[in-house]
Design a protein around this motif. Sequence first.
Motif, PDB file in Angstrom:
ATOM      1  N   ARG A  14     -66.296 -14.645  31.204  1.00  0.00           N
ATOM      2  CA  ARG A  14     -64.781 -14.636  32.099  1.00  0.00           C
ATOM      3  C   ARG A  14     -63.816 -14.115  31.192  1.00  0.00           C
ATOM      4  O   ARG A  14     -63.112 -13.095  31.726  1.00  0.00           O
ATOM      5  CB  ARG A  14     -64.511 -15.780  32.631  1.00  0.00           C
ATOM      6  CG  ARG A  14     -63.191 -16.002  33.576  1.00  0.00           C
ATOM      7  CD  ARG A  14     -63.061 -17.318  34.168  1.00  0.00           C
ATOM      8  NE  ARG A  14     -62.967 -18.290  33.551  1.00  0.00           N
ATOM      9  CZ  ARG A  14     -63.965 -19.267  32.994  1.00  0.00           C
ATOM     10  NH1 ARG A  14     -65.061 -19.378  33.954  1.00  0.00           N
ATOM     11  NH2 ARG A  14     -63.785 -20.192  32.353  1.00  0.00           N
ATOM     12  N   ARG A  17     -61.718 -10.503  31.239  1.00  0.00           N
ATOM     13  CA  ARG A  17     -60.157 -10.411  31.369  1.00  0.00           C
ATOM     14  C   ARG A  17     -59.351  -9.868  30.328  1.00  0.00           C
ATOM     15  O   ARG A  17     -58.483  -9.048  30.360  1.00  0.00           O
ATOM     16  CB  ARG A  17     -59.772 -11.825  31.366  1.00  0.00           C
ATOM     17  CG  ARG A  17     -58.057 -12.129  31.845  1.00  0.00           C
ATOM     18  CD  ARG A  17     -57.646 -13.578  32.076  1.00  0.00           C
ATOM     19  NE  ARG A  17     -58.472 -14.309  33.276  1.00  0.00           N
ATOM     20  CZ  ARG A  17     -58.954 -15.436  32.949  1.00  0.00           C
ATOM     21  NH1 ARG A  17     -58.932 -16.009  32.055  1.00  0.00           N
ATOM     22  NH2 ARG A  17     -59.743 -16.024  34.139  1.00  0.00           N
ATOM     23  N   ASP A  71     -57.214  -6.682  30.823  1.00  0.00           N
ATOM     24  CA  ASP A  71     -55.692  -7.001  30.397  1.00  0.00           C
ATOM     25  C   ASP A  71     -55.226  -5.757  29.402  1.00  0.00           C
ATOM     26  O   ASP A  71     -54.151  -5.269  29.364  1.00  0.00           O
ATOM     27  CB  ASP A  71     -55.500  -8.086  29.765  1.00  0.00           C
ATOM     28  CG  ASP A  71     -55.493  -9.342  30.862  1.00  0.00           C
ATOM     29  OD1 ASP A  71     -55.363  -9.104  32.225  1.00  0.00           O
ATOM     30  OD2 ASP A  71     -55.287 -10.491  30.479  1.00  0.00           O
TER      31      ASP A  71
END
Length: 91
Positions: free
Chosen positions: A12, A16, A20
Amino acid sequence: MQPEIDRARLSRDVRRWLSDNGLTTRSAQQFCPGLNPAMISRACSQSVLSAASMLALCAAMKRDPTIYLVFLDKRNQTVTANVHRETRGAA
């Protein structure tokens, strides 16, 4: 107690981090030396990573690798009975 890696959390966080920073598994290796697409893909798919690969990813993401440690209590594991086996030496 035996330490394990929380691969779901690592996956995860890697996904991310890629999102990002607008990175892909291929472009991330140019962003941070030491990374490669296969390593990132394994992390994203929750596959087993070497310690060195996990540490390289954590360094790139600027994360403390200890946050991914989970300690499992294995004190009550089933143990194979100590019985006569054919593979033991002849008596």
